[in-house]
Design a protein around this motif. Structure first.
Motif, mmCIF file in Angstrom:
data_model
loop_
_atom_site.group_PDB
_atom_site.id
_atom_site.type_symbol
_atom_site.label_atom_id
_atom_site.label_comp_id
_atom_site.label_asym_id
_atom_site.label_seq_id
_atom_site.Cartn_x
_atom_site.Cartn_y
_atom_site.Cartn_z
ATOM 1 N N PHE A 165 0.891 -1.262 -0.068
ATOM 2 C CA PHE A 165 -0.200 0.179 -0.038
ATOM 3 C C PHE A 165 0.801 1.316 0.074
ATOM 4 N N ASP A 166 0.727 2.315 -0.755
ATOM 5 C CA ASP A 166 1.015 3.508 -0.897
ATOM 6 C C ASP A 166 0.621 4.684 0.239
ATOM 7 N N ALA A 167 -0.597 4.221 0.546
ATOM 8 C CA ALA A 167 -1.263 4.995 1.719
ATOM 9 C C ALA A 167 -1.957 4.014 2.441
ATOM 10 N N ALA A 168 -2.715 4.752 3.698
ATOM 11 C CA ALA A 168 -3.336 3.732 4.560
ATOM 12 C C ALA A 168 -4.228 2.781 3.786
ATOM 13 N N PRO A 169 -4.283 1.617 4.295
ATOM 14 C CA PRO A 169 -5.449 0.662 3.704
ATOM 15 C C PRO A 169 -6.756 1.063 4.048
ATOM 16 N N GLU A 170 -7.533 0.993 3.221
ATOM 17 C CA GLU A 170 -9.301 1.494 3.318
ATOM 18 C C GLU A 170 -9.891 0.353 4.128
ATOM 19 N N PRO A 171 -11.012 0.433 4.931
ATOM 20 C CA PRO A 171 -11.755 -0.609 5.263
ATOM 21 C C PRO A 171 -12.263 -1.334 4.272
ATOM 22 N N GLY A 172 -12.231 -2.575 4.398
ATOM 23 C CA GLY A 172 -12.648 -3.551 3.181
ATOM 24 C C GLY A 172 -11.470 -4.197 2.294
ATOM 25 N N ALA A 173 -10.317 -3.241 2.216
ATOM 26 C CA ALA A 173 -9.392 -3.776 1.621
ATOM 27 C C ALA A 173 -8.854 -5.116 2.052
ATOM 28 N N ASP A 174 -8.715 -6.275 1.212
ATOM 29 C CA ASP A 174 -8.064 -7.602 1.368
ATOM 30 C C ASP A 174 -6.479 -7.517 1.404
ATOM 31 N N VAL A 175 -6.078 -8.292 2.535
ATOM 32 C CA VAL A 175 -4.438 -8.361 2.519
ATOM 33 C C VAL A 175 -4.375 -10.050 2.847
ATOM 34 N N GLY A 198 0.094 12.167 10.997
ATOM 35 C CA GLY A 198 -0.287 11.878 9.653
ATOM 36 C C GLY A 198 0.371 10.939 8.981
ATOM 37 N N LYS A 199 1.485 10.356 9.712
ATOM 38 C CA LYS A 199 2.282 9.297 8.991
ATOM 39 C C LYS A 199 1.522 8.061 9.297
ATOM 40 N N TRP A 200 0.876 7.498 7.953
ATOM 41 C CA TRP A 200 0.111 6.253 8.272
ATOM 42 C C TRP A 200 0.857 4.929 8.330
ATOM 43 N N GLN A 201 2.182 5.139 8.186
ATOM 44 C CA GLN A 201 3.078 4.050 8.474
ATOM 45 C C GLN A 201 3.133 3.737 10.123
ATOM 46 N N ASN A 202 2.953 4.759 10.811
ATOM 47 C CA ASN A 202 3.006 4.704 12.378
ATOM 48 C C ASN A 202 1.706 4.763 12.958
ATOM 49 N N GLY A 203 0.416 4.173 12.393
ATOM 50 C CA GLY A 203 -0.778 3.974 12.610
ATOM 51 C C GLY A 203 -1.037 2.765 13.096
#
Length: 92
Positions: free
Chosen positions: A33-43, A79-84
């Motif tokens: 992912f280039d941004a925070a994954p959205e709800p419903g995204a499959d991994v 704002g850093k999604w990688q730290n979320g």
């Protein structure tokens, strides 16, 4: 990144395996992912009983896919999604 698996206990996944899955999911999400994954995204992750963290780089006959869906993502104030935190549901 903090990975929360919301239903592994309900699914009967052993805690040790859930810990390996959290590590593999973090790697997969950061790579995919280039941004925070959205709800419903499959991994999807590939899991092997013989090499749970896939450190050897080789596939073996015990490897299988485990499917998850993103429930929600919490992004810190920085704002850093990688730290979320990403909450995922095991699909079973």
């Amino acid at each position: 990144m903090n990975i929360i698996l919301t239903n592994t206990e309900e699914a009967g996944m052993p805690e040790e395996m859930a810990g390996f899955c959290r590590q593999l999911l973090e790697r997969r999400i950061l790579k995919t992912f280039d941004a925070a994954p959205e709800p419903g995204a499959d991994v999807t992750i590939l899991f092997s009983e013989n090499d749970p963290l896939m450190e050897s780089g080789e596939l073996d006959d015990t490897a299988y896919d485990i499917y998850f869906t993103v429930e929600k993502t919490e992004i810190p104030d920085s704002g850093k999604w990688q730290n979320g935190t990403v909450y995922l549901n095991l699909i079973f």
